[in-house]
Design an enzyme around this catalytic site. Structure first.
Site, mmCIF file in Angstrom:
data_model
loop_
_atom_site.group_PDB
_atom_site.id
_atom_site.type_symbol
_atom_site.label_atom_id
_atom_site.label_comp_id
_atom_site.label_asym_id
_atom_site.label_seq_id
_atom_site.Cartn_x
_atom_site.Cartn_y
_atom_site.Cartn_z
ATOM 1 C CE LYS A 67 -2.275 -1.264 4.294
ATOM 2 N NZ LYS A 67 -1.304 -2.268 3.950
ATOM 3 N NE ARG B 75 6.271 -0.474 9.687
ATOM 4 C CZ ARG B 75 5.107 -0.307 9.217
ATOM 5 N NH1 ARG B 75 5.279 0.057 8.042
ATOM 6 N NH2 ARG B 75 4.006 -0.858 9.583
ATOM 7 N NE ARG C 270 -5.070 -1.670 9.348
ATOM 8 C CZ ARG C 270 -3.739 -0.829 9.482
ATOM 9 N NH1 ARG C 270 -2.967 0.077 8.577
ATOM 10 N NH2 ARG C 270 -2.505 -2.128 9.705
ATOM 11 N NE ARG D 59 7.943 -2.598 5.725
ATOM 12 C CZ ARG D 59 6.645 -2.583 6.013
ATOM 13 N NH1 ARG D 59 5.216 -1.553 5.477
ATOM 14 N NH2 ARG D 59 5.900 -2.793 7.760
ATOM 15 N NE ARG E 222 2.110 -5.151 10.701
ATOM 16 C CZ ARG E 222 2.980 -5.087 10.411
ATOM 17 N NH1 ARG E 222 4.648 -6.089 10.119
ATOM 18 N NH2 ARG E 222 2.796 -4.681 8.794
HETATM 19 P P1 AP5 Z 1 4.565 -1.785 1.517
HETATM 20 O O1 AP5 Z 1 4.448 -0.992 0.866
HETATM 21 O O2 AP5 Z 1 5.969 -0.534 3.041
HETATM 22 O O3 AP5 Z 1 3.140 -2.475 2.372
HETATM 23 P P2 AP5 Z 1 2.531 -1.974 3.092
HETATM 24 O O4 AP5 Z 1 1.057 -2.725 2.618
HETATM 25 O O5 AP5 Z 1 2.405 -0.288 3.041
HETATM 26 O O6 AP5 Z 1 2.663 -2.264 4.541
HETATM 27 P P3 AP5 Z 1 2.394 -1.613 6.035
HETATM 28 O O7 AP5 Z 1 3.262 -2.851 7.106
HETATM 29 O O8 AP5 Z 1 2.721 -0.343 5.881
HETATM 30 O O9 AP5 Z 1 0.822 -1.880 6.153
HETATM 31 P P4 AP5 Z 1 0.374 -2.143 7.499
HETATM 32 O O10 AP5 Z 1 -1.365 -2.008 7.271
HETATM 33 O O11 AP5 Z 1 0.208 -2.857 8.473
HETATM 34 O O12 AP5 Z 1 1.141 -0.846 8.117
HETATM 35 P P5 AP5 Z 1 0.646 1.031 8.159
HETATM 36 O O13 AP5 Z 1 1.837 1.785 8.534
HETATM 37 O O14 AP5 Z 1 -0.759 0.901 8.071
HETATM 38 O O15 AP5 Z 1 5.745 -2.882 1.450
HETATM 39 C C1 AP5 Z 1 6.084 -4.067 2.304
HETATM 40 C C2 AP5 Z 1 7.452 -4.200 1.183
HETATM 41 O O16 AP5 Z 1 7.125 -4.808 0.265
HETATM 42 C C3 AP5 Z 1 8.748 -3.168 1.116
HETATM 43 O O17 AP5 Z 1 9.942 -3.420 1.852
HETATM 44 C C4 AP5 Z 1 8.780 -3.492 -0.054
HETATM 45 O O18 AP5 Z 1 9.458 -2.767 -1.252
HETATM 46 C C5 AP5 Z 1 8.472 -4.685 -0.560
HETATM 47 N N1 AP5 Z 1 7.387 -4.895 -1.625
HETATM 48 C C6 AP5 Z 1 6.256 -3.665 -1.998
HETATM 49 N N2 AP5 Z 1 5.435 -3.825 -3.147
HETATM 50 C C7 AP5 Z 1 6.008 -5.026 -4.229
HETATM 51 C C8 AP5 Z 1 6.171 -5.323 -5.158
HETATM 52 N N3 AP5 Z 1 5.475 -4.767 -6.135
HETATM 53 N N4 AP5 Z 1 7.271 -6.112 -5.132
HETATM 54 C C9 AP5 Z 1 7.493 -6.731 -4.056
HETATM 55 N N5 AP5 Z 1 7.838 -6.107 -2.851
HETATM 56 C C10 AP5 Z 1 7.003 -5.390 -2.783
HETATM 57 O O19 AP5 Z 1 -0.139 0.706 10.273
HETATM 58 C C11 AP5 Z 1 0.864 0.442 11.096
HETATM 59 C C12 AP5 Z 1 0.650 -0.095 12.498
HETATM 60 O O20 AP5 Z 1 -0.083 0.845 12.425
HETATM 61 C C13 AP5 Z 1 -1.056 -0.520 12.652
HETATM 62 O O21 AP5 Z 1 -0.416 -2.848 12.609
HETATM 63 C C14 AP5 Z 1 -1.418 -0.244 13.714
HETATM 64 O O22 AP5 Z 1 -1.349 -0.593 14.955
HETATM 65 C C15 AP5 Z 1 -1.679 0.970 13.106
HETATM 66 N N6 AP5 Z 1 -2.611 1.509 12.834
HETATM 67 C C16 AP5 Z 1 -2.815 2.182 11.758
HETATM 68 N N7 AP5 Z 1 -3.452 2.365 11.141
HETATM 69 C C17 AP5 Z 1 -5.179 2.125 11.673
HETATM 70 C C18 AP5 Z 1 -6.065 2.165 11.804
HETATM 71 N N8 AP5 Z 1 -6.584 2.620 10.561
HETATM 72 N N9 AP5 Z 1 -6.594 1.910 12.768
HETATM 73 C C19 AP5 Z 1 -6.004 0.940 14.135
HETATM 74 N N10 AP5 Z 1 -4.246 0.740 14.552
HETATM 75 C C20 AP5 Z 1 -3.530 1.293 13.117
HETATM 76 MG MG MG Z 2 2.841 1.235 5.252
#
Ligand code: AP5
Ligand code: MG
Length: 218
Positions: A13, A160, A88, A127, A171
């Site tokens: 994402k 991270r 989410r 990552r 997660r």
């Molecule tokens: P990346 O692009 O970083 O993936 P992502 O989908 O953004 O993964 P996240 O871990 O950020 O998602 P998340 O939803 O768990 O975390 P968030 O920060 O939102 O890519 C991942 C890896 O894959 C990278 O190494 C990249 O290079 C590689 N990659 C990407 N595309 C690729 C491809 N096409 N081919 C190969 N490799 C590829 O949330 C974190 C925490 O915050 C949550 O756990 C929660 O505690 C809190 N939080 C955030 N939002 C909320 C909410 N709305 N409600 C409650 N808690 C929340």
């Molecule tokens: Mg992300």
């Protein structure tokens, strides 16, 4: 253009949101990035959220809804946006309906990125992030290691805390229990476009842009 980027942790994402924000010149709001910035700034919210995030738990709905509402009702939020990581939970999705009503948004689309679980675990395990610029790397694809300088700004790359194996498992479990129902919610509204996230960054981005450029997402 108003885009909700949806999909499990690690599906790509953040990677896609950055490319889309540049391509369409609209802001990218990642709730995860906002919480990490708050934690880095040692705000009360950030410090409380950090404990939950590091362990792979969600931050409570009222907190998240408040954060997103504040951004979207601002003048910047009214110009279009990419929301990454929100909603989410079902209560967050329902609250977003109210926020959209409040600011007069009637059209938006949900891009659901889909990748199999094995690949997700592989991506998260490799990552690395630049804490200064928020850039996302992958040790396997980008040939960088933790502690090495960010290729763009030189800041040492880090892993991270929630990319450790136990937090990844937590997660993914939270996603299936709390977030899968959000997809059903939007499918009923007919606004979901599912994109295969298994290809390269560029090919996934091409597919997303084909969907967006087909004007199915006003
Ligand atoms: P990346 O692009 O970083 O993936 P992502 O989908 O953004 O993964 P996240 O871990 O950020 O998602 P998340 O939803 O768990 O975390 P968030 O920060 O939102 O890519 C991942 C890896 O894959 C990278 O190494 C990249 O290079 C590689 N990659 C990407 N595309 C690729 C491809 N096409 N081919 C190969 N490799 C590829 O949330 C974190 C925490 O915050 C949550 O756990 C929660 O505690 C809190 N939080 C955030 N939002 C909320 C909410 N709305 N409600 C409650 N808690 C929340
Ligand atoms: Mg992300």
């Amino acid at each position: 253009m108003r885009i909700l980027l949806f999909g499990p942790p690690g599906v790509g994402k953040g990677t896609q949101a950055k490319l889309l924000a540049e391509a369409y010149a609209i802001p990218h709001y990642s709730t995860g990035d906002m919480l990490r910035a708050a934690a880095a700034a040692h705000t009360q919210l950030g410090l409380q959220a950090k404990q939950l995030m590091d362990a792979g738990h969600l931050v409570p709905d009222p907190v998240m809804i408040g954060i997103v509402r504040e951004v979207l009702v601002s003048p910047a939020g009214r110009q279009g946006f990419i929301l990454d990581g929100f909603p989410r939970t079902l209560p967050q999705a329902e609250a977003l309906v109210d926020i959209f009503r409040e600011i007069g948004i009637t059209t938006f689309c949900v891009i659901n990125v889909d990748v199999d679980a094995e690949e997700i675990v592989r991506r998260l395990g490799s990552r690395l992030v630049c804490d200064r610029e928020g850039k996302i790397f992958n040790s396997e694809l980008d040939h960088v290691q933790a502690g090495e300088p960010c290729p763009s700004c030189g800041t040492p790359l880090t892993q991270r805390k929630d990319d450790r194996p136990d937090a990844i498992r937590q997660r993914l479990s939270v996603y299936h229990v709390k977030s899968a129902s959000v997809l059903t919610f939007y499918e009923r509204l007919g606004v979901v476009h599912t994109v295969d996230g298994a290809g390269s960054n560029e090919s996934v981005n091409r597919e997303v842009r084909i969907v967006l450029d087909a004007s199915v997402c006003p």
